[in-house]
Design a protein around this motif. Structure first.
Motif, PDB file in Angstrom:
ATOM      1  N   VAL A  69     -10.307  -7.610  -4.623  1.00 17.53           N
ATOM      2  CA  VAL A  69     -11.630  -7.124  -4.215  1.00 17.53           C
ATOM      3  C   VAL A  69     -11.493  -5.645  -3.864  1.00 17.53           C
ATOM      4  CG1 VAL A  69     -13.573  -7.430  -2.639  1.00 17.53           C
ATOM      5  CG2 VAL A  69     -12.193  -9.418  -3.289  1.00 17.53           C
ATOM      6  N   VAL A  70     -12.261  -4.808  -4.564  1.00 17.93           N
ATOM      7  CA  VAL A  70     -12.307  -3.367  -4.268  1.00 17.93           C
ATOM      8  C   VAL A  70     -13.724  -2.861  -4.450  1.00 17.93           C
ATOM      9  CG1 VAL A  70      -9.966  -2.530  -4.763  1.00 17.93           C
ATOM     10  CG2 VAL A  70     -11.556  -2.943  -6.646  1.00 17.93           C
ATOM     11  N   GLN A  71     -14.026  -1.738  -3.785  1.00 19.98           N
ATOM     12  CA  GLN A  71     -15.376  -1.183  -3.878  1.00 19.98           C
ATOM     13  C   GLN A  71     -15.640  -0.517  -5.224  1.00 19.98           C
ATOM     14  OE1 GLN A  71     -15.175   1.058  -0.068  1.00 19.98           O
ATOM     15  NE2 GLN A  71     -17.239   0.289   0.271  1.00 19.98           N
ATOM     16  N   PHE A  72     -14.587   0.018  -5.817  1.00 18.81           N
ATOM     17  CA  PHE A  72     -14.837   0.750  -7.068  1.00 18.81           C
ATOM     18  C   PHE A  72     -14.839  -0.186  -8.277  1.00 18.81           C
ATOM     19  CE2 PHE A  72     -10.301   1.423  -6.031  1.00 18.81           C
ATOM     20  CZ  PHE A  72      -9.689   0.894  -7.149  1.00 18.81           C
ATOM     21  N   GLY A  73     -15.662   0.192  -9.255  1.00 12.95           N
ATOM     22  CA  GLY A  73     -15.752  -0.602 -10.475  1.00 12.95           C
ATOM     23  C   GLY A  73     -14.513  -0.435 -11.326  1.00 12.95           C
ATOM     24  N   ASN A  74     -14.202  -1.457 -12.097  1.00  7.00           N
ATOM     25  CA  ASN A  74     -13.050  -1.408 -12.994  1.00  7.00           C
ATOM     26  C   ASN A  74     -13.313  -2.341 -14.152  1.00  7.00           C
ATOM     27  OD1 ASN A  74     -11.990  -4.179 -12.164  1.00  7.00           O
ATOM     28  ND2 ASN A  74     -12.125  -3.107 -10.187  1.00  7.00           N
ATOM     29  N   ALA A  75     -12.365  -2.476 -15.031  1.00  8.01           N
ATOM     30  CA  ALA A  75     -12.596  -3.251 -16.253  1.00  8.01           C
ATOM     31  C   ALA A  75     -12.911  -4.719 -15.964  1.00  8.01           C
ATOM     32  CB  ALA A  75     -11.372  -3.152 -17.165  1.00  8.01           C
ATOM     33  N   TRP A  76     -12.475  -5.228 -14.804  1.00  7.13           N
ATOM     34  CA  TRP A  76     -12.697  -6.646 -14.523  1.00  7.13           C
ATOM     35  C   TRP A  76     -14.025  -6.892 -13.823  1.00  7.13           C
ATOM     36  CZ3 TRP A  76     -11.804 -10.047  -9.940  1.00  7.13           C
ATOM     37  CH2 TRP A  76     -11.924 -11.412 -10.303  1.00  7.13           C
ATOM     38  N   PRO A  81      -8.313  -8.550  -0.881  1.00 11.62           N
ATOM     39  CA  PRO A  81      -8.961  -7.254  -0.692  1.00 11.62           C
ATOM     40  C   PRO A  81      -7.896  -6.176  -0.778  1.00 11.62           C
ATOM     41  CG  PRO A  81      -8.789  -8.451   1.394  1.00 11.62           C
ATOM     42  CD  PRO A  81      -8.362  -9.403   0.324  1.00 11.62           C
ATOM     43  N   HIS A  82      -8.148  -5.104  -1.541  1.00 12.98           N
ATOM     44  CA  HIS A  82      -7.076  -4.147  -1.813  1.00 12.98           C
ATOM     45  C   HIS A  82      -6.503  -3.529  -0.543  1.00 12.98           C
ATOM     46  CE1 HIS A  82      -5.653   0.033  -2.662  1.00 12.98           C
ATOM     47  NE2 HIS A  82      -4.877  -0.656  -3.458  1.00 12.98           N
ATOM     48  N   ALA A  83      -7.359  -2.899   0.259  1.00  8.44           N
ATOM     49  CA  ALA A  83      -6.885  -2.212   1.475  1.00  8.44           C
ATOM     50  C   ALA A  83      -8.098  -1.867   2.320  1.00  8.44           C
ATOM     51  CB  ALA A  83      -6.123  -0.948   1.093  1.00  8.44           C
ATOM     52  N   PRO A  84      -7.899  -1.591   3.607  1.00 11.98           N
ATOM     53  CA  PRO A  84      -9.039  -1.231   4.458  1.00 11.98           C
ATOM     54  C   PRO A  84      -9.829  -0.045   3.899  1.00 11.98           C
ATOM     55  CG  PRO A  84      -7.129  -1.695   5.807  1.00 11.98           C
ATOM     56  CD  PRO A  84      -6.662  -1.733   4.381  1.00 11.98           C
ATOM     57  N   TYR A  85      -9.148   0.896   3.249  1.00 10.18           N
ATOM     58  CA  TYR A  85      -9.841   2.102   2.784  1.00 10.18           C
ATOM     59  C   TYR A  85     -10.564   1.925   1.446  1.00 10.18           C
ATOM     60  CZ  TYR A  85      -5.292   2.715   0.392  1.00 10.18           C
ATOM     61  OH  TYR A  85      -4.155   2.521  -0.353  1.00 10.18           O
ATOM     62  N   THR A  86     -10.505   0.721   0.881  1.00 11.89           N
ATOM     63  CA  THR A  86     -11.208   0.490  -0.388  1.00 11.89           C
ATOM     64  C   THR A  86     -12.120  -0.739  -0.344  1.00 11.89           C
ATOM     65  OG1 THR A  86      -9.234  -0.690  -1.155  1.00 11.89           O
ATOM     66  CG2 THR A  86      -9.510   1.579  -1.946  1.00 11.89           C
ATOM     67  N   VAL A  87     -12.320  -1.321   0.836  1.00 19.09           N
ATOM     68  CA  VAL A  87     -13.176  -2.505   0.952  1.00 19.09           C
ATOM     69  C   VAL A  87     -14.116  -2.295   2.148  1.00 19.09           C
ATOM     70  CG1 VAL A  87     -13.238  -5.017   1.342  1.00 19.09           C
ATOM     71  CG2 VAL A  87     -11.419  -4.009  -0.059  1.00 19.09           C
ATOM     72  N   SER A  88     -15.398  -2.650   1.969  1.00 15.63           N
ATOM     73  CA  SER A  88     -16.408  -2.443   3.017  1.00 15.63           C
ATOM     74  C   SER A  88     -16.378  -3.578   4.042  1.00 15.63           C
ATOM     75  CB  SER A  88     -17.799  -2.399   2.383  1.00 15.63           C
ATOM     76  OG  SER A  88     -18.149  -3.707   1.952  1.00 15.63           O
ATOM     77  N   ASP A  89     -17.044  -3.350   5.170  1.00 17.88           N
ATOM     78  CA  ASP A  89     -17.175  -4.419   6.175  1.00 17.88           C
ATOM     79  C   ASP A  89     -17.855  -5.645   5.572  1.00 17.88           C
ATOM     80  OD1 ASP A  89     -15.986  -2.764   7.984  1.00 17.88           O
ATOM     81  OD2 ASP A  89     -17.726  -2.561   9.313  1.00 17.88           O
ATOM     82  N   ALA A  90     -18.881  -5.397   4.772  1.00 19.23           N
ATOM     83  CA  ALA A  90     -19.593  -6.525   4.147  1.00 19.23           C
ATOM     84  C   ALA A  90     -18.644  -7.310   3.243  1.00 19.23           C
ATOM     85  CB  ALA A  90     -20.784  -6.002   3.339  1.00 19.23           C
ATOM     86  N   LEU A 111      -3.459  -8.706   1.873  1.00 20.39           N
ATOM     87  CA  LEU A 111      -4.047  -7.376   2.100  1.00 20.39           C
ATOM     88  C   LEU A 111      -2.983  -6.305   2.322  1.00 20.39           C
ATOM     89  CD1 LEU A 111      -6.632  -5.637   2.976  1.00 20.39           C
ATOM     90  CD2 LEU A 111      -6.139  -6.427   5.305  1.00 20.39           C
ATOM     91  N   HIS A 112      -3.052  -5.193   1.545  1.00 18.79           N
ATOM     92  CA  HIS A 112      -2.242  -4.015   1.852  1.00 18.79           C
ATOM     93  C   HIS A 112      -2.721  -3.449   3.183  1.00 18.79           C
ATOM     94  CE1 HIS A 112      -2.206  -3.843  -2.716  1.00 18.79           C
ATOM     95  NE2 HIS A 112      -0.934  -3.676  -2.492  1.00 18.79           N
ATOM     96  N   LEU A 113      -1.807  -3.247   4.141  1.00 17.83           N
ATOM     97  CA  LEU A 113      -2.255  -2.805   5.469  1.00 17.83           C
ATOM     98  C   LEU A 113      -1.194  -1.896   6.115  1.00 17.83           C
ATOM     99  CD1 LEU A 113      -4.589  -3.144   7.485  1.00 17.83           C
ATOM    100  CD2 LEU A 113      -3.432  -5.165   8.384  1.00 17.83           C
ATOM    101  N   HIS A 114      -1.650  -0.784   6.661  1.00 12.83           N
ATOM    102  CA  HIS A 114      -0.753   0.180   7.309  1.00 12.83           C
ATOM    103  C   HIS A 114       0.441   0.497   6.400  1.00 12.83           C
ATOM    104  CE1 HIS A 114      -2.160  -0.222  11.785  1.00 12.83           C
ATOM    105  NE2 HIS A 114      -3.178  -0.380  10.953  1.00 12.83           N
ATOM    106  N   ALA A 141      -0.275  -9.787   5.576  1.00 10.97           N
ATOM    107  CA  ALA A 141      -0.391  -8.335   5.696  1.00 10.97           C
ATOM    108  C   ALA A 141       0.810  -7.676   5.025  1.00 10.97           C
ATOM    109  CB  ALA A 141      -0.473  -7.937   7.166  1.00 10.97           C
ATOM    110  N   ILE A 142       0.516  -6.856   4.009  1.00  9.41           N
ATOM    111  CA  ILE A 142       1.570  -6.291   3.165  1.00  9.41           C
ATOM    112  C   ILE A 142       1.923  -4.885   3.641  1.00  9.41           C
ATOM    113  CG2 ILE A 142       2.254  -5.937   0.744  1.00  9.41           C
ATOM    114  CD1 ILE A 142       0.853  -8.662   1.377  1.00  9.41           C
ATOM    115  N   HIS A 143       3.190  -4.580   3.676  1.00  8.29           N
ATOM    116  CA  HIS A 143       3.774  -3.269   3.998  1.00  8.29           C
ATOM    117  C   HIS A 143       3.960  -3.071   5.509  1.00  8.29           C
ATOM    118  CE1 HIS A 143       3.783  -2.214  -0.141  1.00  8.29           C
ATOM    119  NE2 HIS A 143       2.468  -2.156  -0.253  1.00  8.29           N
TER     120      HIS A 143
END
Lengths: 435, 435
Positions: A155-162, A192-201, A219-222, A249-251
């Motif tokens: 899950v990411v905010q930006f559009g992609n081929a999928w 969800p990819h990461a906090p900086y690419t997924v919205s609260d919703a 989730l990629h985190l920190h 939580a990854i990383h």
């Protein structure tokens, strides 16, 4: 792939069952029936009821539980070594994401995932947690190869081929989850990819669906200092109600003492990716402090584009060495600890600890053999030390998943590696042309 | 061992000559005559004068200069994994030194050194700097195997099976040096163990003899925080007049900015041993700052008892990854830098840069081939990146020293590995019994 059930007796010089911790059994045999571990016996005391089974003799080998790669992006194996020696932001924004935008489609994901699966089977990994676009294609590759895994719904905010929007990612993900419900080797998770690419919703929707379906959130985190410089994304994840044993939580290279306590209180699972974190200069996950707080820490390679291989034995060695030098404590993370991170801790993270991650009667026969016959392994005082500090994936000789031998004496028994090579060569040409 | 001269033509998919830096030659061939590199040619432009040479076809391989292991204790390979996950002081005082006291003799050193040489040849190392008791026995093993090396003359204050006093170490060492003067593969160096085990008188005598004989001084220095907590041994070494291009300073995990300047001004050579330093939690050598100051930094595995293998490709990867994460700079030490540390920088440290460390016409044919055909190497965008970040010693298929192929398609051509194994097994039993 419909693989044959193959009951057998595996007789090895050493068996390391992982549970109980640190134990090495000398000259023991495993009875494998119906894909499961039936019994663990001294080889000189095998009863008549097992003597007729086909026998796999491993006189110079150590047999242990199949390794569990708790975080990766299998399809990105097609980008192995595509861009190196760069910071994470530069690497992602100026190299990886642009080329992905040009070439990623369903067949890229299937072929890249199959390449990853072949490498993993051949280096001792029998289960992987994955997250990438086109998860059904990754699931097809895993399934076709007879490989076990948790496939993340990206899950990411930006559009992609999928998928175009967060919502569309989630909708397509739910469909995918539904199609996998009865698969014996594949489980699903929200990723969800990461906090900086997924919205609260997006996070709220994921939390609700994950709770309803009883599946994890990966989730990629920190991951880097940059990510945590101006705020603590972990606080946001907490306020969104996502801190629980469901969270993988990854990383987690940036953690304060109170954040470690918070993770421990909520039974959050951590995936440590030492080589990717080192190569991208992201930071160091405090695995010793996490472990001392009772947090479960599993191990992952991350994608081959930032590692640049999927060798979990090498990763386990790096985890031990990095923990020692970064805490100034040579005794903190031992070879036994590193092996557990690469096996049973991964099983716990995936909720599969009753099925895989150790050699115990009744568990699935997900096993590997490592060949200790080379001069570089002599002499042998402590086999687990050799497994972590001497061996690498290239010394793996056999891999079994569900009792099916997928790699036998360094040969793939089911995968058509020649055909795979041809497809990978074509991808290499296409990716070079698009660069 | 009197090995046959074997002129040949080596045709490889990729050749990485090391000099010029970062260059990859595609589909090139090396002409090897009289043990030396005669020419480097595109394979489709080989002239008639070379066509009759026996040809070694390496269609999926990368050929580069033989790796140079700039610090080790070959004989200690017999103690591989003997005691792990311990601090340096505990490891040395309570485990390694006691067992050494019970078992080390001339035959221990010969057999252990031969085991190390076999492992090194099979993992791509063609030259090693060594230091241990009974240096003539190490020299015999290297010489018998056709292996190149710098054998250190150990000097310590405490008595041991080889010598009783500092003076006796030096006297026996001078005799040993004399016996090696005309050897084509072996050079010698003084190897005072460390500032905390050698007296001022000992260092003074070493300095005078090293200057007179024009040989290097190979010294463990600033290995751990403990060693530098109450004084700076580097100051003492300076005041004893030992800072010069002759000095090979091993480890150097504790260095201030002004000490780095001092090392640079005196052209001191450094050997970085990342995996040993990590495993013993000793600290991290600031290789990036040293390199930026113009200091030559070579790479070593240290002994197998603290590593636990002699795999220089793995060591080069660890060097790059550790430098990145410890400086928070993913761009600082690249794959190319790591390869140079493992080859030409080692040659410079040994004073052999006109003879080995790169593939250039006229240099000795000390070469290795690494097999890139496995699935774990696909695809290939940047071969040097794969060499450092994907390959390990297990992927080495060929090694040549002085033009003699000692390892061919993963088989030893001269060493009797079976007989060696039998002797090593006997040592393992003896060492276990003495423990």
């Amino acid at each position: 792939m419909n693989l044959p059930v193959s009951d057998c007796l595996i007789s090895a010089r050493w068996i390391v069952p992982v549970i109980p911790s640190g134990v090495v059994l000398h000259h023991h045999s495993l009875v494998i029936r119906n894909g499961r571990i039936g019994a663990i016996l001294p080889t000189d005391r095998i009863g008549d009821e097992h003597r007729t089974l086909p026998r796999v003799e491993l006189p110079h080998h150590l047999v242990t539980a199949g390794l569990i790669n708790a975080h990766g992006h299998a399809a990105m194996t097609l980008l192995r070594g595509y861009a190196d020696d760069l910071e994470l932001d530069d690497w992602l924004n100026n190299h990886i994401w642009p080329v992905e935008g040009r070439v990623v489609d369903k067949s890229f994901v299937y072929d890249g995932s199959m390449l990853a699966v072949a490498e993993m089977i051949g280096t001792g990994t029998t289960c992987a947690a994955d997250t990438y676009f086109f998860p059904p294609a990754t699931a097809d590759a895993f399934s076709d190869a007879g490989f076990r895994g948790q496939i993340g719904i990206p899950v990411v905010q930006f559009g992609n081929a999928w998928a175009e929007t967060e919502l569309q990612h989630i909708e397509k993900g739910l469909e995918f989850h539904d199609s996998m419900k009865h698969h014996d080797l594949i489980t699903t998770a929200f990723s969800p990819h990461a906090p900086y690419t997924v919205s609260d919703a997006g996070f709220n929707s994921i939390r609700q669906h994950a709770d309803a379906l009883d599946i994890p959130v990966h989730l990629h985190l920190h991951e880097t200092r940059n990510e945590t410089e101006h705020s603590r994304p972990l606080q946001r994840i907490q306020s969104l109600g996502l801190l629980s044993s469901r969270l993988q939580a990854i990383h987690m290279t940036q953690l304060t003492t109170s954040e470690i306590d918070l993770l421990a209180r909520h039974d959050v699972n951590i995936v440590h990716c030492p080589e990717s974190n080192m190569k991208l200069a992201s930071g160091i996950c405090p695995v010793l402090a996490l472990g001392e707080s009772g947090v479960n820490v599993a191990l992952g390679t991350d994608g081959a584009a930032s590692n640049n291989n999927l060798d979990m034995l090498e990763e386990a060695r790096s985890a031990a060495l990095l923990a020692k030098v970064s805490t100034r404590d040579a005794t903190g993370i031992s070879a036994v600890d590193a092996l557990e991170m690469a096996t049973i801790n991964g099983a716990r993270l995936l909720g599969l600890e009753s099925e895989i991650g150790s050699i115990e009667p009744g568990k699935s026969a997900d096993l590997i053999a490592v060949d200790f016959s080379g001069v570089g392994f002599q002499p042998v005082y402590h086999p687990i030390s050799h497994l972590i500090y001497v061996a690498s994936g290239a010394h793996v000789s056999h891999s079994w998943i569900n009792g099916q031998c997928l790699y036998h004496d360094r040969c793939f028994t089911h995968l058509d590696v020649g055909a795979l090579r041809t497809r990978v060569d074509a991808w290499q040409e296409k990716i070079k042309a698009e660069s």
